[in-house]
Enzyme design. Sequence first.
Site, PDB file in Angstrom:
ATOM      1  N   SER A 565       0.846  -1.184   0.000  1.00 41.16           N
ATOM      2  CA  SER A 565       0.000   0.000   0.000  1.00 41.16           C
ATOM      3  C   SER A 565       0.894   1.251   0.000  1.00 41.16           C
ATOM      4  O   SER A 565       1.670   1.452  -0.922  1.00 41.16           O
ATOM      5  CB  SER A 565      -0.961  -0.032   1.188  1.00 41.16           C
ATOM      6  OG  SER A 565      -2.020   0.851   0.999  1.00 41.16           O
ATOM      7  N   ASP A 651      -9.670  -3.625  -5.756  1.00 43.68           N
ATOM      8  CA  ASP A 651      -9.151  -2.785  -4.679  1.00 43.68           C
ATOM      9  C   ASP A 651      -9.676  -1.367  -4.853  1.00 43.68           C
ATOM     10  O   ASP A 651      -9.555  -0.773  -5.925  1.00 43.68           O
ATOM     11  CB  ASP A 651      -7.622  -2.791  -4.712  1.00 43.68           C
ATOM     12  CG  ASP A 651      -6.989  -2.168  -3.477  1.00 43.68           C
ATOM     13  OD1 ASP A 651      -7.701  -1.490  -2.720  1.00 43.68           O
ATOM     14  OD2 ASP A 651      -5.789  -2.367  -3.283  1.00 43.68           O
ATOM     15  N   HIS A 686      -8.415  -4.930  -1.288  1.00 38.51           N
ATOM     16  CA  HIS A 686      -7.145  -4.372  -0.835  1.00 38.51           C
ATOM     17  C   HIS A 686      -6.326  -5.404  -0.067  1.00 38.51           C
ATOM     18  O   HIS A 686      -5.104  -5.368  -0.076  1.00 38.51           O
ATOM     19  CB  HIS A 686      -7.414  -3.146   0.046  1.00 38.51           C
ATOM     20  CG  HIS A 686      -6.199  -2.309   0.301  1.00 38.51           C
ATOM     21  ND1 HIS A 686      -5.476  -1.707  -0.703  1.00 38.51           N
ATOM     22  CD2 HIS A 686      -5.572  -1.962   1.454  1.00 38.51           C
ATOM     23  CE1 HIS A 686      -4.469  -1.022  -0.174  1.00 38.51           C
ATOM     24  NE2 HIS A 686      -4.503  -1.171   1.126  1.00 38.51           N
TER      25      HIS A 686
END
Length: 726
Positions: A565, A651, A686
């Site tokens: 991320s 995501d 995600h």
Amino acid sequence: MTTPIPPVAKKVPVERTHHGQTFTDDYEWLREKESPEVITHLQAENAYTEAVTADQEPLRQQIFDEIKSRTVETDLSVPARKRGWWYYTRTEEGQQYAIHCRTAAQDTGDLHADWTPPVVEPGVPVPGEQILIDGNAEAEGKPFFSLGGLAVTEDGNLLAYCEDNAGDERFTLRIKDLRTGELLPDVVSNVFYSLAFSPDGTRVFYTVVDDSWRPYQIKAHTLGTDVSEDTVIYQEDDVAMWTGFDLSADRKQLLISISCSEYSEYRVLDFDDAAGTVRTLIPRSERILYEAEPFTREGERQYLITHNRNALNSMLSLVAGPEFSKPLDEQVWHTVVAHDDEVRVNGASVTSTHVLVSVRKDTTERVQILPLAGIGTQEQAEPSEPSFDEELYTAGLTNAEYDSPVIRISYTSYLTPPRVYDYVLATGGLELRKETPVRGGYDPANYAAEREWATAPDGTQVPLSILRRREVERNGSNPALVYAYGSYEISMDPGFNIARLSLLDRGVVFVVAHIRGGGEMGRAWYDQGKKLNKKNTFTDFVAATEHVASTGWADPERIAAMGGSAGGLLMGAIANLAPEKYKAIVAQVPFVDALTTILDPELPLSALEWEEWGNPITDPDVYQYMSEYSPYENVRAVDYPRIAAVTSFNDTRVLYVEPAKWVAKLRETGTGSEPVVLKIEMDGGHGGASGRYEAWKDRAWDYAFVLAALGARELLPGVDSPVPAQ
């Protein structure tokens, strides 16, 4: 055998001009998620990745088997008491998802007995067990399954739960009558995380996101009414603010939090207020970052305020409810926990008798407890703090029912599997309820976790956690994996990880770099790694790498890097900054096209990022600074190491298009011969695919990619595999 040929993305130049600077983006067309051409390209990327890494499949299977062999698959959490029930989750061998259950509690008048959780054993039926939600049954026939929240009414009769079947974090809310097992007709679509019932059980509160996935509405659904009649309790129109809610510990108020990373605002709704007035405590115009925890003392509402008012690391103050009607400079605030440059105060909660404070000291998260009686006065008692015998550990609150005589504390370290303790408020004693078992002959004495410090280019000392097998010597020959995050004041705290043992057992030195931008060293540590200081995050990571290489922990030619991320942005930045220092880089759901994303406030969560990175739309200095480190913009003609970008099609936090564009540009511009691959989970979010076995497969894939690059596929001599012989 023929060498696999990577897919070549076509180039469709699109110009982007801001502040007099023009950037030509050749791969923006990959954003068209519904385009058959995009889908075909992503499928070709997966096929190429599969071909390039085919030789790693046996290693992936080995790592998966090791994780599975070490994990007690049929297991239960320690039951937690709420009202008249003990709630717990359990898992069963061969099943992907947790089963949420409860069993009735007893009220004998003996506090110790009544608050001692029932002894439950894996695989042994629990007397009186009631299944609330079986994730395996709910997930059957669905491509993805994730629970977003669970809530039970105060009388224990109704359960509200949210499920996501796409991975896009938009959930469907359903309500189950636990007396009959039947679902109520009430169904609410497109809700976000967080659920709570009103104390009387007639309403359920939930959060709604806008088109950019920003939670902006708190709504209430009255049971038995049409969804179109749901009430908006609060709506936040500032696109840079995040909205959430909770119930006060004594269930007398709804607490609405509106915040960014630099300031916040709390609004409260009294449940006994028939008019439903929502009142503001400290307005955001005061630019104070704070949290509020209310309780009642001598008939007057009081608020514990964790805040940064003249306190960089935050402090804890007590404020009487009527004070908030006055101008801020006329309010009387009483200090409960004073500001300390060495201690970060993270927050506070209350029971009917005690205040529980979460603090961070010497990089370590810990809990302090003090009696509610005398709080904020000269009679206030000194806080007590449960002590543990390891240097690097994490201790945090997991459960503190308002009327409970005990609080539940979670404990873990790099070497100690998660433990659950009950802290007895009356005596200060700790009672160990469970240590998560690890199979396969795990012995913590075979491993070591140590703290060292790397020197950043500006002289700052950066803490490192260095993990290894005991027999691995500091002789300059070892493979190493350096991991970090470094954003949003999120700390990479010590924690046990079964999958990581598969790296350590192959001689890998695993390094956690606690770089600036995280919160390990207090609020200043975060401030020094955000906005126009963001480059410190990247240079700290490179300094950590250099330390590992220069001090004998690793062979400089056998170092890999990993992050996800915002840590994936870190991976992209260090790939451009120091590609020669890494043999391989794994970027998980990487935020590598940061400038493009933040320049478009219509994209998911984009405007919320301005407080972290700055606003490049309005500020030319921010635009210039970000353009100098944003990974996609700075790909250059150098020999990049072996790179894997791992992402998910659905995501909503870091869109798949960012790593897809980045990979295309790395292949076009880079001059090296190492493969650059994109692995995209077409049904995931995600966090990747849903289900624990799929998560283990994802971790095995990432680790096999690293181990293959580092030449560390085999277990160390003398290290036994935890996988039983066939």
